[in-house]
Design a protein around this motif. Structure first.
Motif, short mmCIF file in Angstrom:
data_model
loop_
_atom_site.label_atom_id
_atom_site.label_comp_id
_atom_site.label_asym_id
_atom_site.label_seq_id
_atom_site.Cartn_x
_atom_site.Cartn_y
_atom_site.Cartn_z
N LEU A 6 0.85 -1.19 0.00
CA LEU A 6 0.00 0.00 0.00
C LEU A 6 0.89 1.24 0.00
O LEU A 6 1.62 1.49 0.97
CB LEU A 6 -0.91 0.00 1.21
N ALA A 7 0.81 2.02 -1.07
CA ALA A 7 1.65 3.21 -1.22
C ALA A 7 1.00 4.41 -0.55
O ALA A 7 0.72 5.43 -1.18
CB ALA A 7 1.90 3.49 -2.71
N SER A 8 0.73 4.28 0.75
CA SER A 8 0.02 5.34 1.45
C SER A 8 0.32 5.27 2.95
O SER A 8 0.58 4.19 3.49
CB SER A 8 -1.49 5.19 1.23
N SER A 9 0.27 6.42 3.59
CA SER A 9 0.43 6.47 5.05
C SER A 9 -0.92 6.70 5.74
O SER A 9 -0.99 6.87 6.94
CB SER A 9 1.40 7.60 5.45
N SER A 10 -2.01 6.69 4.95
CA SER A 10 -3.34 6.96 5.47
C SER A 10 -3.82 5.85 6.40
O SER A 10 -3.94 4.68 5.98
CB SER A 10 -4.34 7.11 4.32
N PRO A 11 -4.13 6.18 7.65
CA PRO A 11 -4.67 5.17 8.57
C PRO A 11 -6.00 4.60 8.07
O PRO A 11 -6.31 3.42 8.29
CB PRO A 11 -4.87 5.94 9.88
N ARG A 12 -6.79 5.45 7.39
CA ARG A 12 -8.08 4.98 6.87
C ARG A 12 -7.90 3.91 5.81
O ARG A 12 -8.58 2.87 5.83
CB ARG A 12 -8.88 6.15 6.27
N ARG A 13 -6.98 4.12 4.88
CA ARG A 13 -6.75 3.13 3.83
C ARG A 13 -6.17 1.85 4.41
O ARG A 13 -6.53 0.75 3.99
CB ARG A 13 -5.85 3.72 2.74
N LYS A 14 -5.30 1.99 5.38
CA LYS A 14 -4.72 0.82 6.06
C LYS A 14 -5.83 0.00 6.71
O LYS A 14 -5.87 -1.23 6.58
CB LYS A 14 -3.71 1.27 7.10
N GLU A 15 -6.74 0.65 7.41
CA GLU A 15 -7.84 -0.04 8.09
C GLU A 15 -8.76 -0.75 7.09
O GLU A 15 -9.22 -1.86 7.35
CB GLU A 15 -8.64 0.95 8.93
N LEU A 16 -9.01 -0.11 5.95
CA LEU A 16 -9.89 -0.72 4.96
C LEU A 16 -9.25 -1.97 4.36
O LEU A 16 -9.93 -2.98 4.16
CB LEU A 16 -10.23 0.28 3.85
N LEU A 17 -7.95 -1.93 4.09
CA LEU A 17 -7.27 -3.12 3.57
C LEU A 17 -7.28 -4.24 4.62
O LEU A 17 -7.50 -5.41 4.29
CB LEU A 17 -5.82 -2.79 3.18
N GLU A 18 -7.06 -3.87 5.86
CA GLU A 18 -7.09 -4.86 6.94
C GLU A 18 -8.47 -5.51 7.04
O GLU A 18 -8.59 -6.71 7.31
CB GLU A 18 -6.71 -4.21 8.27
N SER A 19 -9.51 -4.72 6.82
CA SER A 19 -10.87 -5.25 6.92
C SER A 19 -11.16 -6.28 5.85
O SER A 19 -12.08 -7.10 5.99
CB SER A 19 -11.89 -4.10 6.84
N LEU A 20 -10.38 -6.26 4.76
CA LEU A 20 -10.56 -7.23 3.68
C LEU A 20 -9.80 -8.53 3.97
O LEU A 20 -9.90 -9.49 3.21
CB LEU A 20 -10.08 -6.65 2.35
N GLY A 21 -9.02 -8.54 5.04
CA GLY A 21 -8.26 -9.73 5.38
C GLY A 21 -7.00 -9.91 4.55
O GLY A 21 -6.41 -10.99 4.52
N LEU A 22 -6.58 -8.83 3.87
CA LEU A 22 -5.39 -8.91 3.04
C LEU A 22 -4.12 -8.75 3.88
O LEU A 22 -4.07 -7.93 4.79
CB LEU A 22 -5.40 -7.82 1.97
#
Length: 200
Positions: free
Chosen positions: A11-27
């Motif tokens: 993930l080419a981002s430091s955004s906590p929101r994007r990190k949380e969304l990827l985590e929610s997908l189980g990736l």
């Protein structure tokens, strides 16, 4: 297909929101924030700008790896054709929210996924209309005092306290948060990574 499922995701981002969304997908993924130039041509349309920036961010990180799928994203708030970025201070946040209150604006989120191995990329965007309820200056100031608006495009976070400022949306909620999840799943699938299979 099974081989691709083992491909690293970055993930080419430091955004906590994007990190949380990827985590929610189980990736399973690693964070590698992009240092790409985020300037843009104001003559371009918002949809073009967010796609260009998303690709630029992903490409900036992709060059550091020999394999993997790199995800880049960019989000902007547009009111009556004007782009509203992140506020520099409380006063600018107050001005933005004063303009947004009682109005309808559009949030654009660009998305890019690059396969490092061969450089192939999927690039696209989603747009969602946000109806913000009428707000008094006192409500706006109280919200700003929470500190939440400071690193958010448009000076609010729909996934946080900013949710109480929004009357309704037309479109994809995750686009407003900053990562169109359904579009991401489609892009990953094109590269052989099935989110539903990985999440099991």
């Amino acid at each position: 297909m099974a081989v691709k499922d083992l491909t690293p995701v970055i993930l080419a981002s430091s955004s906590p929101r994007r990190k949380e969304l990827l985590e929610s997908l189980g990736l399973s993924f690693r964070l590698h924030p992009s240092k790409a130039d985020e300037t843009f041509d104001p003559q371009d349309s918002p949809s073009t700008i967010v796609q260009k920036l998303a690709y630029r961010k992903a490409a900036d990180v992709a060059r550091h790896y020999d394999k993997g799928l790199v995800i880049g994203a960019d989000t902007m708030v547009v009111l009556n054709g004007e782009i509203l970025g992140k506020p520099k201070d409380d006063q600018e946040a107050f001005e933005m929210l004063s303009r947004l209150q009682g109005e309808v604006h559009t949030v654009y989120s660009g998305l890019a996924v690059i396969d490092v191995t061969d450089g192939q990329a999927c690039v696209g965007y989603q747009a969602t209309k946000v109806h913000m309820r009428p707000l008094t200056p006192e409500v706006i100031k109280t919200y700003i005092a929470t500190g939440e608006p400071m690193d958010k495009a448009g000076s609010y976070a729909i996934q946080g306290l900013g949710a109480i400022l929004v009357d309704k949306i037309e479109g994809d909620y995750f686009t407003v948060v900053g990562l169109p999840v359904a579009l991401l799943a489609q892009f990953l699938h094109q590269f052989g990574l099935n989110v539903l299979t990985v999440a099991r």
